[in-house]
Design an enzyme around this catalytic site. Structure first.
Site, PDB file in Angstrom:
ATOM      1  N   ARG A 185       0.826  -1.231   0.000  1.00  0.00           N
ATOM      2  CA  ARG A 185       0.000   0.000   0.000  1.00  0.00           C
ATOM      3  C   ARG A 185       0.853   1.273   0.000  1.00  0.00           C
ATOM      4  NH1 ARG A 185      -2.171  -3.758  -1.047  1.00  0.00           N
ATOM      5  NH2 ARG A 185      -4.062  -4.681  -0.200  1.00  0.00           N
ATOM      6  N   SER A 213     -10.974  -1.468   2.883  1.00  0.00           N
ATOM      7  CA  SER A 213     -10.292  -1.629   4.176  1.00  0.00           C
ATOM      8  C   SER A 213      -9.875  -0.286   4.752  1.00  0.00           C
ATOM      9  CB  SER A 213      -9.051  -2.501   4.015  1.00  0.00           C
ATOM     10  OG  SER A 213      -9.429  -3.773   3.561  1.00  0.00           O
ATOM     11  N   GLU A 244      -5.186   2.772   6.164  1.00  0.00           N
ATOM     12  CA  GLU A 244      -4.999   2.560   4.723  1.00  0.00           C
ATOM     13  C   GLU A 244      -5.765   3.649   3.971  1.00  0.00           C
ATOM     14  OE1 GLU A 244      -5.237  -1.508   3.417  1.00  0.00           O
ATOM     15  OE2 GLU A 244      -6.212  -0.926   1.549  1.00  0.00           O
TER      16      GLU A 244
HETATM   17  C1  LIG Z   1     -15.985  -1.868  -2.116  1.00  0.00           C
HETATM   18  C2  LIG Z   1     -14.512  -1.532  -2.068  1.00  0.00           C
HETATM   19  C3  LIG Z   1     -13.549  -2.542  -2.172  1.00  0.00           C
HETATM   20  C4  LIG Z   1     -12.186  -2.235  -2.129  1.00  0.00           C
HETATM   21  N1  LIG Z   1     -11.270  -3.237  -2.223  1.00  0.00           N
HETATM   22  C5  LIG Z   1      -9.951  -2.936  -2.196  1.00  0.00           C
HETATM   23  C6  LIG Z   1      -8.961  -3.987  -2.288  1.00  0.00           C
HETATM   24  O1  LIG Z   1      -9.267  -5.165  -2.400  1.00  0.00           O
HETATM   25  N2  LIG Z   1      -7.648  -3.634  -2.271  1.00  0.00           N
HETATM   26  C7  LIG Z   1      -7.257  -2.329  -2.162  1.00  0.00           C
HETATM   27  O2  LIG Z   1      -6.043  -2.069  -2.167  1.00  0.00           O
HETATM   28  N3  LIG Z   1      -8.164  -1.325  -2.070  1.00  0.00           N
HETATM   29  C8  LIG Z   1      -9.488  -1.605  -2.086  1.00  0.00           C
HETATM   30  N4  LIG Z   1     -10.415  -0.586  -1.971  1.00  0.00           N
HETATM   31  C9  LIG Z   1      -9.951   0.808  -1.805  1.00  0.00           C
HETATM   32  C10 LIG Z   1      -9.809   1.592  -3.138  1.00  0.00           C
HETATM   33  O3  LIG Z   1     -10.726   1.137  -4.113  1.00  0.00           O
HETATM   34  C11 LIG Z   1      -8.391   1.511  -3.679  1.00  0.00           C
HETATM   35  O4  LIG Z   1      -7.479   2.046  -2.750  1.00  0.00           O
HETATM   36  C12 LIG Z   1      -8.236   2.256  -5.019  1.00  0.00           C
HETATM   37  O5  LIG Z   1      -6.935   2.068  -5.476  1.00  0.00           O
HETATM   38  C13 LIG Z   1      -8.487   3.745  -4.905  1.00  0.00           C
HETATM   39  O6  LIG Z   1      -8.611   4.258  -6.217  1.00  0.00           O
HETATM   40  P1  LIG Z   1      -9.401   5.602  -6.500  1.00  0.00           P
HETATM   41  O7  LIG Z   1      -9.311   5.877  -7.952  1.00  0.00           O
HETATM   42  O8  LIG Z   1     -10.764   5.515  -5.930  1.00  0.00           O
HETATM   43  O9  LIG Z   1      -8.506   6.633  -5.675  1.00  0.00           O
HETATM   44  P2  LIG Z   1      -9.031   7.816  -4.754  1.00  0.00           P
HETATM   45  O10 LIG Z   1      -9.759   7.250  -3.589  1.00  0.00           O
HETATM   46  O11 LIG Z   1      -9.726   8.826  -5.571  1.00  0.00           O
HETATM   47  O12 LIG Z   1      -7.646   8.416  -4.254  1.00  0.00           O
HETATM   48  C14 LIG Z   1      -6.841   7.694  -3.339  1.00  0.00           C
HETATM   49  C15 LIG Z   1      -5.463   8.377  -3.284  1.00  0.00           C
HETATM   50  O13 LIG Z   1      -4.835   8.244  -4.554  1.00  0.00           O
HETATM   51  C16 LIG Z   1      -4.546   9.528  -5.081  1.00  0.00           C
HETATM   52  N5  LIG Z   1      -4.790   9.520  -6.530  1.00  0.00           N
HETATM   53  C17 LIG Z   1      -5.908   9.146  -7.184  1.00  0.00           C
HETATM   54  N6  LIG Z   1      -5.748   9.304  -8.504  1.00  0.00           N
HETATM   55  C18 LIG Z   1      -4.505   9.800  -8.676  1.00  0.00           C
HETATM   56  C19 LIG Z   1      -3.762  10.211  -9.812  1.00  0.00           C
HETATM   57  N7  LIG Z   1      -4.250  10.124 -11.056  1.00  0.00           N
HETATM   58  N8  LIG Z   1      -2.505  10.693  -9.616  1.00  0.00           N
HETATM   59  C20 LIG Z   1      -1.981  10.797  -8.383  1.00  0.00           C
HETATM   60  N9  LIG Z   1      -2.630  10.422  -7.263  1.00  0.00           N
HETATM   61  C21 LIG Z   1      -3.886   9.944  -7.422  1.00  0.00           C
HETATM   62  C22 LIG Z   1      -5.490  10.495  -4.384  1.00  0.00           C
HETATM   63  O14 LIG Z   1      -4.965  11.817  -4.382  1.00  0.00           O
HETATM   64  C23 LIG Z   1      -5.570   9.874  -2.999  1.00  0.00           C
HETATM   65  O15 LIG Z   1      -4.452  10.252  -2.222  1.00  0.00           O
HETATM   66  C24 LIG Z   1     -11.774  -0.884  -1.988  1.00  0.00           C
HETATM   67  C25 LIG Z   1     -12.745   0.133  -1.892  1.00  0.00           C
HETATM   68  C26 LIG Z   1     -14.094  -0.187  -1.913  1.00  0.00           C
HETATM   69  C27 LIG Z   1     -15.104   0.922  -1.798  1.00  0.00           C
END
Ligand SMILES: Cc1cc2nc3c(=O)[nH]c(=O)nc-3n(C[C@H](O)[C@H](O)[C@H](O)COP(=O)(O)OP(=O)(O)OC[C@H]3O[C@@H](n4cnc5c(N)ncnc54)[C@H](O)[C@@H]3O)c2cc1C
Length: 296
Positions: A167, A217, A289
């Site tokens: 992570r 998580s 996380e």
């Molecule tokens: C139902 C559910 C299940 C999930 N399962 C998992 C799992 O199995 N494993 C896991 O690791 N996570 C899981 N997650 C958490 C999440 O989906 C992940 O962490 C995912 O990678 C976040 O992506 P996002 O586009 O939503 O990022 P965001 O939530 O929009 O952003 C998260 C971080 O990344 C940064 N970021 C986003 N886009 C960019 C970019 N283009 N450039 C630079 N920084 C950026 C943001 O500034 C922020 O700091 C889950 C979430 C949910 C709701």
């Protein structure tokens, strides 16, 4: 701030609760959706000249945004979502959804992304957080990542200098905006890919990920012990514990659900309570996380 001319949209005073999967968060002073790297560079350079802070947003599926919002410009990458497959390389815009990438590659009998099925994040968000599941993380597949650095220049990070860990990515908290990336995948067969997808999807449904708004998580699994953060929380009888409408899922100890009208403050208080109980009872400091944005 001076008027900024980009092809995508810029709005003012936009509630972030509709852009986070937890459905909480106050207003952003500005909210922008650039449509291309050129648009993004124009936008960021103008923001820097105006002294306006900015923050990249994917699907908001790992974010806890404060009720007071963000006094800057949220840059959503959602419109930069082009996807291309050449041989075993997948190239996509940072705003492409992980599930879309899985569909596109599965159709071409390309394997490698199955474990990430059901993660509602974008490619950029998954790389920035080094999302992972079932023993695999996105960083291990990265061939290269294009990003706009804080100094306003485009750079490419190659596989060799990756710096991904559990992570953790080289982009987390760096202020860089990921624009595009290539992943190196492998050849598979349709039946095997579909079998894996069904297995992971069923497992996720059983963990109660999709019943209420969540952010996946909340805590990282503690290093050096066999037990997961979810199991620790469960052992301490915290499943179902609530602050307002924010509740530790009754199905999975490491998930907080928004039962309806939870505020970011409710969720933050619940997180702090869990940390305090785990530390008091077992002496372990749980690390978040989930990423917090704004003041709490
Ligand atoms: C139902 C559910 C299940 C999930 N399962 C998992 C799992 O199995 N494993 C896991 O690791 N996570 C899981 N997650 C958490 C999440 O989906 C992940 O962490 C995912 O990678 C976040 O992506 P996002 O586009 O939503 O990022 P965001 O939530 O929009 O952003 C998260 C971080 O990344 C940064 N970021 C986003 N886009 C960019 C970019 N283009 N450039 C630079 N920084 C950026 C943001 O500034 C922020 O700091 C889950 C979430 C949910 C709701």
């Amino acid at each position: 701030m001076q008027k900024i001319n980009i092809a995508g949209k810029i709005e003012q005073q936009v509630s972030l609760s509709k852009y986070t999967t937890l459905r909480v968060g106050g207003p952003a002073a500005y909210y922008a959706e650039p449509v291309s790297t050129l648009d993004l560079v124009t936008l960021v350079n103008s923001l820097v000249r105006s002294g306006c802070p900015y923050y990249p947003l994917g699907s908001g599926s790992n974010l806890l945004v404060s009720d007071s919002g963000y006094e800057g410009c949220i840059i959503s990458l959602r419109r930069m979502n082009r996807v291309a497959v050449r041989g075993l390389f997948l190239t996509a815009g940072a705003g492409a959804l992980m599930d879309k990438l899985i569909t596109v590659t599965a159709e071409k009998r390309i394997s490698g992304l199955e474990s990430f099925t059901g993660i509602p994040g974008t490619l950029g968000g998954c790389i920035a957080t080094n999302a992972g599941a079932y023993g695999k993380d996105v960083g291990s597949l990265v061939e290269w990542v294009d990003f706009l650095s804080v100094s306003g220049e485009m750079h490419r990070l190659f596989r060799d200098d990756k710096g991904f860990n559990y992570r953790i990515s080289p982009f987390m908290g760096s202020g860089a905006v990921i624009t595009e990336a290539a992943l190196r995948l492998s050849s598979g067969n349709s039946a095997g890919i579909q079998r894996s997808l069904s297995k992971f999807q069923n497992d996720r449904k059983g963990k109660g990920y999709y019943e209420y708004p969540t952010a996946g998580s909340i805590f990282k699994n503690p290093a050096g012990i066999e037990i997961t953060a979810g199991e620790l929380i469960d052992t301490l009888g915290l499943k179902g514990y609530a602050v307002g409408d924010a509740q530790i899922s009754s199905v999975h100890g490491n998930i907080i659900v928004n039962k309806g009208k939870a505020s970011a403050q409710d969720i933050a208080r619940l997180i702090d309570h869990v940390k305090a109980v785990v530390f008091r009872e077992i002496g372990i400091s749980l690390e978040e996380e989930i990423v917090r944005l704004g003041s709490f």
